[in-house]
Design a protein around this motif. Structure first.
Motif, mmCIF file in Angstrom:
data_model
loop_
_atom_site.group_PDB
_atom_site.id
_atom_site.type_symbol
_atom_site.label_atom_id
_atom_site.label_comp_id
_atom_site.label_asym_id
_atom_site.label_seq_id
_atom_site.Cartn_x
_atom_site.Cartn_y
_atom_site.Cartn_z
ATOM 1 N N LEU A 26 0.822 -1.206 0.000
ATOM 2 C CA LEU A 26 0.000 0.000 0.000
ATOM 3 C C LEU A 26 0.858 1.259 0.000
ATOM 4 O O LEU A 26 0.567 2.225 -0.715
ATOM 5 N N GLY A 27 1.941 1.237 0.771
ATOM 6 C CA GLY A 27 2.843 2.397 0.795
ATOM 7 C C GLY A 27 3.473 2.653 -0.559
ATOM 8 O O GLY A 27 3.583 3.798 -1.004
ATOM 9 N N ALA A 28 3.884 1.577 -1.250
ATOM 10 C CA ALA A 28 4.487 1.731 -2.575
ATOM 11 C C ALA A 28 3.473 2.298 -3.570
ATOM 12 O O ALA A 28 3.812 3.159 -4.394
ATOM 13 N N ALA A 29 2.225 1.834 -3.489
ATOM 14 C CA ALA A 29 1.191 2.335 -4.396
ATOM 15 C C ALA A 29 0.901 3.812 -4.138
ATOM 16 O O ALA A 29 0.736 4.601 -5.073
ATOM 17 N N ILE A 30 0.852 4.204 -2.876
ATOM 18 C CA ILE A 30 0.587 5.604 -2.540
ATOM 19 C C ILE A 30 1.728 6.499 -3.018
ATOM 20 O O ILE A 30 1.503 7.578 -3.587
ATOM 21 N N VAL A 31 2.958 6.058 -2.808
ATOM 22 C CA VAL A 31 4.105 6.847 -3.258
ATOM 23 C C VAL A 31 4.082 7.007 -4.778
ATOM 24 O O VAL A 31 4.316 8.107 -5.314
ATOM 25 N N ALA A 32 3.791 5.912 -5.497
ATOM 26 C CA ALA A 32 3.739 5.983 -6.958
ATOM 27 C C ALA A 32 2.635 6.931 -7.425
ATOM 28 O O ALA A 32 2.821 7.688 -8.387
ATOM 29 N N ALA A 33 1.487 6.905 -6.746
ATOM 30 C CA ALA A 33 0.381 7.787 -7.126
ATOM 31 C C ALA A 33 0.738 9.256 -6.879
ATOM 32 O O ALA A 33 0.481 10.119 -7.732
ATOM 33 N N VAL A 34 1.333 9.540 -5.734
ATOM 34 C CA VAL A 34 1.714 10.923 -5.420
ATOM 35 C C VAL A 34 2.749 11.439 -6.415
ATOM 36 O O VAL A 34 2.647 12.563 -6.931
ATOM 37 N N VAL A 35 3.751 10.616 -6.702
ATOM 38 C CA VAL A 35 4.798 11.031 -7.636
ATOM 39 C C VAL A 35 4.221 11.242 -9.035
ATOM 40 O O VAL A 35 4.539 12.227 -9.716
ATOM 41 N N SER A 36 3.346 10.333 -9.481
ATOM 42 C CA SER A 36 2.806 10.403 -10.838
ATOM 43 C C SER A 36 1.871 11.585 -11.029
ATOM 44 O O SER A 36 1.905 12.258 -12.064
ATOM 45 N N PHE A 38 1.432 14.363 -8.844
ATOM 46 C CA PHE A 38 1.767 15.666 -8.290
ATOM 47 C C PHE A 38 3.213 16.101 -8.513
ATOM 48 O O PHE A 38 3.493 17.303 -8.497
ATOM 49 N N LEU A 39 4.134 15.185 -8.696
ATOM 50 C CA LEU A 39 5.545 15.560 -8.785
ATOM 51 C C LEU A 39 6.084 15.533 -10.216
ATOM 52 O O LEU A 39 6.869 16.402 -10.593
ATOM 53 N N LEU A 40 5.686 14.541 -11.010
ATOM 54 C CA LEU A 40 6.188 14.447 -12.376
ATOM 55 C C LEU A 40 5.440 15.408 -13.293
ATOM 56 O O LEU A 40 4.214 15.533 -13.214
ATOM 57 N N THR A 41 6.181 16.075 -14.155
ATOM 58 C CA THR A 41 5.579 17.012 -15.107
ATOM 59 C C THR A 41 5.086 16.255 -16.343
ATOM 60 O O THR A 41 5.855 15.511 -16.950
ATOM 61 N N PRO A 42 3.822 16.423 -16.743
ATOM 62 C CA PRO A 42 3.320 15.727 -17.929
ATOM 63 C C PRO A 42 4.059 16.183 -19.189
ATOM 64 O O PRO A 42 4.430 17.352 -19.329
ATOM 65 N N PRO A 172 3.636 11.208 -17.401
ATOM 66 C CA PRO A 172 3.702 9.832 -16.897
ATOM 67 C C PRO A 172 2.372 9.108 -17.066
ATOM 68 O O PRO A 172 1.338 9.740 -17.313
ATOM 69 N N ASN A 173 2.414 7.794 -16.895
ATOM 70 C CA ASN A 173 1.217 6.960 -16.933
ATOM 71 C C ASN A 173 0.918 6.499 -15.503
ATOM 72 O O ASN A 173 1.481 5.510 -15.031
ATOM 73 N N PRO A 174 0.039 7.218 -14.775
ATOM 74 C CA PRO A 174 -0.168 6.905 -13.355
ATOM 75 C C PRO A 174 -0.633 5.476 -13.108
ATOM 76 O O PRO A 174 -0.175 4.825 -12.164
ATOM 77 N N ILE A 175 -1.554 4.978 -13.938
ATOM 78 C CA ILE A 175 -2.080 3.633 -13.724
ATOM 79 C C ILE A 175 -0.965 2.601 -13.855
ATOM 80 O O ILE A 175 -0.836 1.684 -13.021
#
Length: 252
Positions: A26-36, A38-42, A172-175
């Motif tokens: 769950l922690g890894a999924a949350i981190v990936a979602a936040v990075v995808s 809010f942090l990575l520029t499309p 990025p591709n969040p999914i």
């Protein structure tokens, strides 16, 4: 003595540490979602195409297989030229881009299908409008300069890049990022659970004792809680009182 581990034991280990595995996943999924999100520029892509034709001196002359093969071989050379400073420096100057020719070259991808005379120039940028301008300017400047560079005039623009009404970022591709994070989280969690179990030297079962000292277990003392002791005393007292009363009756 070689130690072996069964699937049942592995299952018991994973069952015992299931909360840790789920927490890591769950922690890894949350981190990936936040990075995808809010942090990575499309980034956006835009493409322009041109075709390579052999210029004919006589308009009545038909193209033959040799002419087409020559054009296909020239495409590999064009792919290199189109990303060279001779072309990109002018693109940077015309569009007043904040990039060097090397940085701009990293944003451009030139491809062509096998045995095809059509070349696709794809540009990736954080601004979809800028990506369109770079793609069109690169192809136009290449078409203008190639006669001087190679003394040929056989490039025709097929399609120009255009800005879509609702451009969709290619990265990025969040999914996909979340799915990868979940898989990695499960792998890390399972691996960590097995590692912790392997490093755990606590003696908890009779088998652990036999492995440690090499002697068979001949007896086991059960764990007795305070509640069991209290209930045991009460039962003993009741039995003693009952026995004393019966003895008194028999005495009388």
């Amino acid at each position: 003595m070689e130690e072996t581990i069964s699937l049942k034991e592995i299952f018991e280990v994973l069952k015992k540490r299931i909360l840790m595995i789920l927490s890591i996943t769950l922690g890894a999924a949350i981190v990936a979602a936040v990075v995808s999100y809010f942090l990575l520029t499309p980034t956006y892509e835009s493409s322009s195409q041109f075709i390579v034709n052999q210029k004919q001196e006589d308009p009545a002359t038909q193209y033959n297989a040799g002419d087409i093969q020559t054009n296909v071989q020239l495409i590999n050379t064009y792919n290199i030229i189109i990303k060279s400073p001779a072309i990109l420096d002018e693109v940077v100057e015309d569009l007043k881009l904040p990039y060097t020719s090397e940085e701009l070259g990293d944003k451009i991808n030139v491809t062509s299908a096998d045995n095809s005379q059509v070349v696709t120039v794809t540009v990736t940028d954080e601004d979809p409008a800028v990506a369109v301008d770079i793609a069109n300017a690169t192809v136009e400047i290449f078409q203008k300069n190639i006669p001087e560079i190679m003394n040929v005039d056989n490039v025709s623009i097929l399609t120009k890049a255009e800005v879509a009404e609702d451009p969709t970022p290619v990265a990025p591709n969040p999914i996909l990022n979340i799915a990868i994070a979940i898989v990695l989280g499960i792998m890390v969690g399972v691996g960590l659970a097995l590692l912790l179990e392997y490093l755990d030297s606590t003696v908890t079962t009779e088998e652990d004792i036999e492995k440690k000292i090499g002697l068979p277990v001949i007896g086991v003392i059960s764990q007795v809680s305070d509640k069991d002791i209290t209930e045991g005393k009460a039962g003993f007292q009741q039995q003693s009182r009952k026995g004393g009363f019966d003895g008194a009756q028999k005495t009388v």
